[in-house]
Write a protein that holds these residues in place. Structure first.
Motif, PDB file in Angstrom:
ATOM      1  N   ILE A  99       1.628  22.863  -8.506  1.00 53.96           N
ATOM      2  CA  ILE A  99       1.196  22.394  -7.182  1.00 53.96           C
ATOM      3  C   ILE A  99       0.112  21.328  -7.320  1.00 53.96           C
ATOM      4  CG2 ILE A  99       0.027  23.081  -5.042  1.00 53.96           C
ATOM      5  CD1 ILE A  99       1.408  25.808  -5.353  1.00 53.96           C
ATOM      6  N   TYR A 100      -0.812  21.541  -8.258  1.00 47.02           N
ATOM      7  CA  TYR A 100      -1.896  20.582  -8.498  1.00 47.02           C
ATOM      8  C   TYR A 100      -1.332  19.215  -8.878  1.00 47.02           C
ATOM      9  CZ  TYR A 100      -5.869  18.426 -10.942  1.00 47.02           C
ATOM     10  OH  TYR A 100      -6.830  17.555 -11.367  1.00 47.02           O
ATOM     11  N   PHE A 101      -0.419  19.199  -9.842  1.00 46.67           N
ATOM     12  CA  PHE A 101       0.151  17.932 -10.299  1.00 46.67           C
ATOM     13  C   PHE A 101       0.950  17.246  -9.193  1.00 46.67           C
ATOM     14  CE2 PHE A 101       0.084  19.407 -14.946  1.00 46.67           C
ATOM     15  CZ  PHE A 101      -1.056  18.668 -15.208  1.00 46.67           C
ATOM     16  N   CYS A 102       1.803  18.016  -8.524  1.00 41.86           N
ATOM     17  CA  CYS A 102       2.656  17.423  -7.485  1.00 41.86           C
ATOM     18  C   CYS A 102       1.825  16.871  -6.326  1.00 41.86           C
ATOM     19  CB  CYS A 102       3.657  18.462  -6.982  1.00 41.86           C
ATOM     20  SG  CYS A 102       4.896  18.931  -8.210  1.00 41.86           S
ATOM     21  N   SER A 103       0.787  17.590  -5.938  1.00 40.70           N
ATOM     22  CA  SER A 103      -0.081  17.120  -4.862  1.00 40.70           C
ATOM     23  C   SER A 103      -0.852  15.875  -5.289  1.00 40.70           C
ATOM     24  CB  SER A 103      -1.066  18.223  -4.449  1.00 40.70           C
ATOM     25  OG  SER A 103      -0.386  19.360  -3.987  1.00 40.70           O
ATOM     26  N   PHE A 104      -1.267  15.862  -6.543  1.00 40.03           N
ATOM     27  CA  PHE A 104      -2.036  14.724  -7.039  1.00 40.03           C
ATOM     28  C   PHE A 104      -1.204  13.442  -7.011  1.00 40.03           C
ATOM     29  CE2 PHE A 104      -3.876  11.854 -10.099  1.00 40.03           C
ATOM     30  CZ  PHE A 104      -5.232  11.985  -9.895  1.00 40.03           C
ATOM     31  N   VAL A 105       0.026  13.513  -7.507  1.00 44.78           N
ATOM     32  CA  VAL A 105       0.836  12.291  -7.578  1.00 44.78           C
ATOM     33  C   VAL A 105       1.305  11.844  -6.196  1.00 44.78           C
ATOM     34  CG1 VAL A 105       1.612  12.764  -9.922  1.00 44.78           C
ATOM     35  CG2 VAL A 105       2.994  13.570  -7.997  1.00 44.78           C
ATOM     36  N   MET A 106       1.161  12.703  -5.178  1.00 41.24           N
ATOM     37  CA  MET A 106       1.498  12.313  -3.813  1.00 41.24           C
ATOM     38  C   MET A 106       0.354  11.604  -3.096  1.00 41.24           C
ATOM     39  SD  MET A 106       3.680  15.565  -2.384  1.00 41.24           S
ATOM     40  CE  MET A 106       3.710  14.871  -0.730  1.00 41.24           C
ATOM     41  N   GLY A 107      -0.872  11.819  -3.544  1.00 43.59           N
ATOM     42  CA  GLY A 107      -2.004  11.246  -2.826  1.00 43.59           C
ATOM     43  C   GLY A 107      -3.082  10.660  -3.707  1.00 43.59           C
ATOM     44  N   PHE A 108      -3.856  11.518  -4.344  1.00 49.75           N
ATOM     45  CA  PHE A 108      -5.035  11.068  -5.068  1.00 49.75           C
ATOM     46  C   PHE A 108      -4.694  10.284  -6.329  1.00 49.75           C
ATOM     47  CE2 PHE A 108      -9.632  12.619  -6.033  1.00 49.75           C
ATOM     48  CZ  PHE A 108     -10.113  11.441  -5.501  1.00 49.75           C
ATOM     49  N   GLY A 109      -3.434  10.353  -6.758  1.00 50.84           N
ATOM     50  CA  GLY A 109      -3.024   9.572  -7.917  1.00 50.84           C
ATOM     51  C   GLY A 109      -2.805   8.103  -7.590  1.00 50.84           C
ATOM     52  N   PRO A 110      -1.851   7.799  -6.692  1.00 50.72           N
ATOM     53  CA  PRO A 110      -1.548   6.386  -6.433  1.00 50.72           C
ATOM     54  C   PRO A 110      -2.456   5.697  -5.427  1.00 50.72           C
ATOM     55  CG  PRO A 110      -0.014   7.794  -5.233  1.00 50.72           C
ATOM     56  CD  PRO A 110      -0.871   8.710  -6.077  1.00 50.72           C
ATOM     57  N   VAL A 111      -2.963   6.432  -4.446  1.00 48.34           N
ATOM     58  CA  VAL A 111      -3.667   5.779  -3.335  1.00 48.34           C
ATOM     59  C   VAL A 111      -4.903   4.986  -3.764  1.00 48.34           C
ATOM     60  CG1 VAL A 111      -4.927   6.178  -1.177  1.00 48.34           C
ATOM     61  CG2 VAL A 111      -2.765   7.348  -1.589  1.00 48.34           C
ATOM     62  N   PRO A 112      -5.792   5.521  -4.631  1.00 44.41           N
ATOM     63  CA  PRO A 112      -6.962   4.714  -5.018  1.00 44.41           C
ATOM     64  C   PRO A 112      -6.593   3.359  -5.614  1.00 44.41           C
ATOM     65  CG  PRO A 112      -7.319   6.991  -5.636  1.00 44.41           C
ATOM     66  CD  PRO A 112      -5.897   6.892  -5.172  1.00 44.41           C
ATOM     67  N   ASN A 113      -5.562   3.322  -6.464  1.00 39.18           N
ATOM     68  CA  ASN A 113      -5.171   2.048  -7.064  1.00 39.18           C
ATOM     69  C   ASN A 113      -4.571   1.109  -6.027  1.00 39.18           C
ATOM     70  OD1 ASN A 113      -5.958   2.856  -9.662  1.00 39.18           O
ATOM     71  ND2 ASN A 113      -4.019   3.885 -10.008  1.00 39.18           N
ATOM     72  N   ILE A 114      -3.812   1.659  -5.088  1.00 42.69           N
ATOM     73  CA  ILE A 114      -3.234   0.823  -4.029  1.00 42.69           C
ATOM     74  C   ILE A 114      -4.340   0.255  -3.138  1.00 42.69           C
ATOM     75  CG2 ILE A 114      -1.794   0.865  -1.961  1.00 42.69           C
ATOM     76  CD1 ILE A 114      -0.051   2.937  -3.402  1.00 42.69           C
ATOM     77  N   LEU A 115      -5.296   1.102  -2.771  1.00 46.33           N
ATOM     78  CA  LEU A 115      -6.408   0.641  -1.946  1.00 46.33           C
ATOM     79  C   LEU A 115      -7.202  -0.447  -2.644  1.00 46.33           C
ATOM     80  CD1 LEU A 115      -7.868   3.851  -0.231  1.00 46.33           C
ATOM     81  CD2 LEU A 115      -6.800   1.877   0.873  1.00 46.33           C
ATOM     82  N   CYS A 116      -7.428  -0.279  -3.943  1.00 43.44           N
ATOM     83  CA  CYS A 116      -8.199  -1.279  -4.690  1.00 43.44           C
ATOM     84  C   CYS A 116      -7.495  -2.634  -4.708  1.00 43.44           C
ATOM     85  CB  CYS A 116      -8.440  -0.791  -6.124  1.00 43.44           C
ATOM     86  SG  CYS A 116      -9.691   0.510  -6.243  1.00 43.44           S
ATOM     87  N   ALA A 117      -6.184  -2.623  -4.582  1.00 43.89           N
ATOM     88  CA  ALA A 117      -5.441  -3.881  -4.557  1.00 43.89           C
ATOM     89  C   ALA A 117      -5.417  -4.504  -3.172  1.00 43.89           C
ATOM     90  CB  ALA A 117      -4.011  -3.640  -5.040  1.00 43.89           C
ATOM     91  N   GLU A 118      -5.861  -3.751  -2.155  1.00 42.57           N
ATOM     92  CA  GLU A 118      -5.724  -4.221  -0.778  1.00 42.57           C
ATOM     93  C   GLU A 118      -7.039  -4.523  -0.063  1.00 42.57           C
ATOM     94  OE1 GLU A 118      -1.620  -1.777   0.381  1.00 42.57           O
ATOM     95  OE2 GLU A 118      -3.587  -0.983   0.950  1.00 42.57           O
ATOM     96  N   ILE A 119      -8.120  -3.845  -0.444  1.00 45.47           N
ATOM     97  CA  ILE A 119      -9.312  -3.866   0.405  1.00 45.47           C
ATOM     98  C   ILE A 119     -10.284  -4.999   0.105  1.00 45.47           C
ATOM     99  CG2 ILE A 119      -9.195  -1.379   0.799  1.00 45.47           C
ATOM    100  CD1 ILE A 119     -11.339  -0.971  -1.282  1.00 45.47           C
ATOM    101  N   PHE A 120     -10.101  -5.697  -1.019  1.00 44.97           N
ATOM    102  CA  PHE A 120     -11.066  -6.733  -1.389  1.00 44.97           C
ATOM    103  C   PHE A 120     -10.635  -8.106  -0.883  1.00 44.97           C
ATOM    104  CE2 PHE A 120     -11.375  -3.591  -4.936  1.00 44.97           C
ATOM    105  CZ  PHE A 120     -12.626  -3.099  -4.603  1.00 44.97           C
ATOM    106  N   PRO A 121     -11.609  -8.930  -0.431  1.00 47.19           N
ATOM    107  CA  PRO A 121     -11.287 -10.312  -0.056  1.00 47.19           C
ATOM    108  C   PRO A 121     -10.697 -11.072  -1.240  1.00 47.19           C
ATOM    109  CG  PRO A 121     -13.500  -9.704   0.673  1.00 47.19           C
ATOM    110  CD  PRO A 121     -13.024  -8.604  -0.219  1.00 47.19           C
ATOM    111  N   THR A 122      -9.863 -12.042  -0.940  1.00 47.66           N
ATOM    112  CA  THR A 122      -9.137 -12.759  -1.997  1.00 47.66           C
ATOM    113  C   THR A 122     -10.076 -13.400  -3.018  1.00 47.66           C
ATOM    114  OG1 THR A 122      -7.378 -13.249  -0.407  1.00 47.66           O
ATOM    115  CG2 THR A 122      -7.426 -14.559  -2.432  1.00 47.66           C
ATOM    116  N   ARG A 123     -11.181 -13.961  -2.566  1.00 48.05           N
ATOM    117  CA  ARG A 123     -12.048 -14.720  -3.471  1.00 48.05           C
ATOM    118  C   ARG A 123     -12.724 -13.847  -4.522  1.00 48.05           C
ATOM    119  NH1 ARG A 123     -15.088 -13.644   0.936  1.00 48.05           N
ATOM    120  NH2 ARG A 123     -17.289 -13.117   0.638  1.00 48.05           N
TER     121      ARG A 123
END
Length: 222
Positions: free
Chosen positions: A140-164
């Protein structure tokens, strides 16, 4: 002629990181990377066979004539395979539910599974029940992690910063990721010897609680 992207990169300076919007985004990005790693995922993933063996899962497959170490390796492999459908579900929910909602709903499941692991280590329900609880909680720990806390931080880091400043900020987040990964990976064997399985999972559960509060307060993006 200078390409606009090259000109933007050339104009990036460290002082740009202290602009209010950029600073907040960087705090969120770095904070998520730190909390993601200290929730214990890579330590648990790398040492799953040893953790399961210590939890006594060999008793679950004793009828097959497998040793405790072999049973732990087999269950570890099956656990990894079960993560694949969870990744597919995460891909579907990422844009439907939103990044923030996905984090706020999956992190409590991480906390619950870690708490159950702690109880399974501290309370003797019988060897078979304890082994089943530990195995189920790890899955359950692994499956829950890869659904949320695994991919989301990296996706957010690619989206939240200004281009410059995106390149510089993502580099800082990536550096934070790997430093924390190394710390968690090399500290886990030491922690297992000093505080035991229940102590380690208790620490990870506390980090997950902090992570949920951090996401609730700091992550504004959906």
């Amino acid at each position: 002629m200078v390409h606009p992207a090259a000109a933007s990169a050339k104009g990036t300076s460290w002082s740009d990181l202290f602009e209010p919007g950029v600073k907040h985004a960087l705090v969120v990005g770095v904070g998520l990377q730190i909390l993601q790693q200290f929730s214990g995922i890579n330590g648990v993933l790398y040492y799953t066979p040893q953790i399961l063996e210590q939890a006594g899962v060999g008793v679950l497959l004793s009828n097959l004539g497998l040793s405790s170490a072999s049973a732990s390796l087999l269950i570890s492999g099956l656990t990894t395979l079960l993560m694949l459908p969870s990744i597919v579900v995460a891909m579907r929910l990422m844009d439907i539910s939103g990044r923030r909602t996905l984090l706020l709903t999956t992190i409590p499941v991480l906390i619950l599974s870690l708490v159950i692991l702690v109880l399974g280590s501290l309370v003797n329900f019988g060897s078979v029940v304890n082994a089943a609880i530990s195995t189920g909680s790890v899955v359950i720990y692994f499956c829950s992690f890869v659904m949320g806390f695994g991919p989301v931080p990296n996706i957010l880091c690619a989206e939240i910063f200004p281009t410059r400043v995106r390149g510089l900020c993502i580099a800082i987040c990536a550096l934070t990721f790997w430093i924390c990964d190394i710390i968690v990976t090399y500290s886990l064997p030491v922690l297992l010897k000093s505080v035991g399985l229940s102590g380690v999972f208790g620490m990870y559960a506390v980090v997950c609680v902090i992570a949920w509060i951090f996401v609730f307060i700091k992550v504004r993006w959906t």
